[in-house]
Design a protein around this motif. Structure first.
Motif, PDB file in Angstrom:
ATOM      1  N   GLN A 148      -7.023  22.225  -4.925  1.00  0.00           N
ATOM      2  CA  GLN A 148      -6.872  22.388  -6.370  1.00  0.00           C
ATOM      3  C   GLN A 148      -7.135  23.836  -6.794  1.00  0.00           C
ATOM      4  OE1 GLN A 148      -9.631  19.034  -7.204  1.00  0.00           O
ATOM      5  NE2 GLN A 148      -7.936  18.128  -8.340  1.00  0.00           N
ATOM      6  N   ARG A 172     -10.291  18.769  -1.800  1.00  0.00           N
ATOM      7  CA  ARG A 172     -10.846  17.453  -2.141  1.00  0.00           C
ATOM      8  C   ARG A 172     -10.118  16.372  -1.345  1.00  0.00           C
ATOM      9  NH1 ARG A 172     -10.156  14.743  -8.128  1.00  0.00           N
ATOM     10  NH2 ARG A 172     -10.957  12.661  -7.612  1.00  0.00           N
ATOM     11  N   LYS A 173     -10.895  15.570  -0.688  1.00  0.00           N
ATOM     12  CA  LYS A 173     -10.305  14.490   0.116  1.00  0.00           C
ATOM     13  C   LYS A 173      -9.964  13.306  -0.776  1.00  0.00           C
ATOM     14  CE  LYS A 173     -10.988  12.359   4.631  1.00  0.00           C
ATOM     15  NZ  LYS A 173     -11.912  12.230   5.784  1.00  0.00           N
ATOM     16  N   LYS A 212     -14.051  25.310  -1.153  1.00  0.00           N
ATOM     17  CA  LYS A 212     -14.702  24.266  -1.951  1.00  0.00           C
ATOM     18  C   LYS A 212     -13.719  23.543  -2.862  1.00  0.00           C
ATOM     19  CE  LYS A 212     -15.999  27.653  -5.497  1.00  0.00           C
ATOM     20  NZ  LYS A 212     -17.111  28.401  -6.108  1.00  0.00           N
ATOM     21  N   ARG A 213     -12.516  24.061  -3.015  1.00  0.00           N
ATOM     22  CA  ARG A 213     -11.533  23.441  -3.901  1.00  0.00           C
ATOM     23  C   ARG A 213     -10.678  22.416  -3.164  1.00  0.00           C
ATOM     24  NH1 ARG A 213     -12.216  25.827  -8.640  1.00  0.00           N
ATOM     25  NH2 ARG A 213     -10.622  24.450  -9.499  1.00  0.00           N
ATOM     26  N   TYR A 233      -5.490  15.200   1.445  1.00  0.00           N
ATOM     27  CA  TYR A 233      -6.309  16.045   0.583  1.00  0.00           C
ATOM     28  C   TYR A 233      -5.465  16.702  -0.508  1.00  0.00           C
ATOM     29  CZ  TYR A 233      -9.176  15.988   4.877  1.00  0.00           C
ATOM     30  OH  TYR A 233      -9.890  15.626   6.005  1.00  0.00           O
TER      31      TYR A 233
END
Length: 355
Positions: free
Chosen positions: A122, A152-153, A149-150, A119
């Motif tokens: 960010q 990201r896979k 929520k920031r 992941y």
């Protein structure tokens, strides 16, 4: 890594928030042996009688917030004699994170991997979303809610790093990135940091020369009204300066994660004993793709130059044109053009300010 339903224990978070800083500092140690681990040989040979116990999602998020969380707006560069009575204008970011960055440049992002995949967290360009309360404190629960929520896979698999040299230092091969472990690491954009330093130099009246080829940089004499062209600094000094500053940014981010581990009662350690080219994807071994960064090679370079993963993390040195001009000439001319434009803009601003 499903983040939809994370059970928040407010009492436990309160205990973490009240963990003594002095105890975290003085109690810091590298604790490599984890539940389920094995030291296969030697006088310390030992095998855990338990299965590996991965971190739960709340523990992961707390580590990530420590390593790369956004905690508000920064306090700016308060005063600079050259700029008085105006404020300095060279901070690269307006937000404040859990770790410092030279002149607020902040070029790094956080990657991590575990048994559930790989992941990126960010937060480099994230604006502050969690407000402090009337006592000036953050709600850890709110920080978790705002910034989860920031994540990201980018892969369903754990990052593959062979556990032997040259991919990994021998003293880490028995324990690092093993099943059940959580590996988090910041990646910085050295090109962006160096460009930001060039702007910083110009804004503070400094210039450089090419000491590698022992020559001046053509055209700088046009800007003698805002930079000192008679006493330039060597280009290699700029390179070393930028590398040292960015290394400090990455190190302090990792150290913040270590301090959080103390509060959580977790083992672990900070280290750089994994080959960075392997991690990024420039090992040259197709069976070890790392993060999959694109990279350039040149017969004049001893090592490849990773420049990023499209749509995830792309360095400012990355060529965006589809034409096949040699990187050494095309990127140099593009950088020179950008620098010249920056100098002209700064000179115009200086004249405006003088009025």
């Amino acid at each position: 890594m499903s983040l939809d339903n994370i059970e928040i224990d407010e009492r436990w978070l309160k205990e973490i928030a009240e963990f003594p800083l002095v105890e975290a500092l003085f109690g810091r140690r590298s604790r490599r042996f984890f539940r389920g681990a094995e030291i296969p040989d030697g006088s310390l040979a030992y095998k855990s009688g338990h299965e590996p116990l991965p971190l739960d999602n709340l523990e992961k998020l707390l580590i990530l917030l420590a390593v790369g969380g956004v905690t508000g707006w920064h306090h700016s560069v308060t005063r600079h004699d050259r700029y008085k009575p105006h404020l300095s204008n060279y901070s690269g970011s307006a937000s404040g994170r859990t770790f410092p960055s030279a002149a607020g440049f902040h070029t790094s992002e956080i990657f991590f991997t575990d048994d559930t995949g790989t992941y990126i967290f960010q937060t480099r360009d994230a604006k502050p979303e969690a407000e402090r309360n009337e006592d000036g404190r953050h709600s850890i629960a709110e920080l978790i809610d705002k910034y989860k929520k920031r994540i990201r896979k980018i892969s369903d698999k754990r990052l593959h790093i062979p556990n032997y040299e040259p991919y990994m230092e021998g003293h880490n091969s028995w324990v690092a990135n093993r099943p059940g472990t959580f590996l988090a690491f910041p990646v910085g954009d050295l090109a962006q940091h160096t460009i930001a330093n060039l702007c910083f130099y110009v804004q503070n009246g400094l210039s450089i020369y090419d000491d590698v080829n022992n020559r001046k940089i053509p055209g700088l004499e046009k800007f003698a009204d805002i930079i000192d062209v008679e006493n330039p600094l060597p280009l290699t000094f700029l390179d070393q300066y930028s590398l040292a500053e960015l290394s400090a940014e990455l190190s302090t981010a990792t150290y913040a994660g270590m301090l959080m581990q103390q509060a959580l009662g977790l083992g672990g350690w900070m280290f750089d004993g994994i080959d960075r080219l392997t991690v990024l994807g420039a090992s040259g071994d197709p069976d070890v793709p790392g993060l999959g960064f694109r990279y350039d090679t040149d017969e004049r370079w001893p090592l490849p130059n990773p420049t990023g993963l499209e749509g995830v993390f792309v360095s400012h040195s990355r060529l965006t044109s589809k034409t096949c001009a040699p990187p050494s000439t095309r990127s140099a001319s593009a950088s020179s053009a950008r620098t010249a434009r920056s100098i002209r803009t700064l000179r115009d601003r200086g004249k405006t300010r003088a009025k």
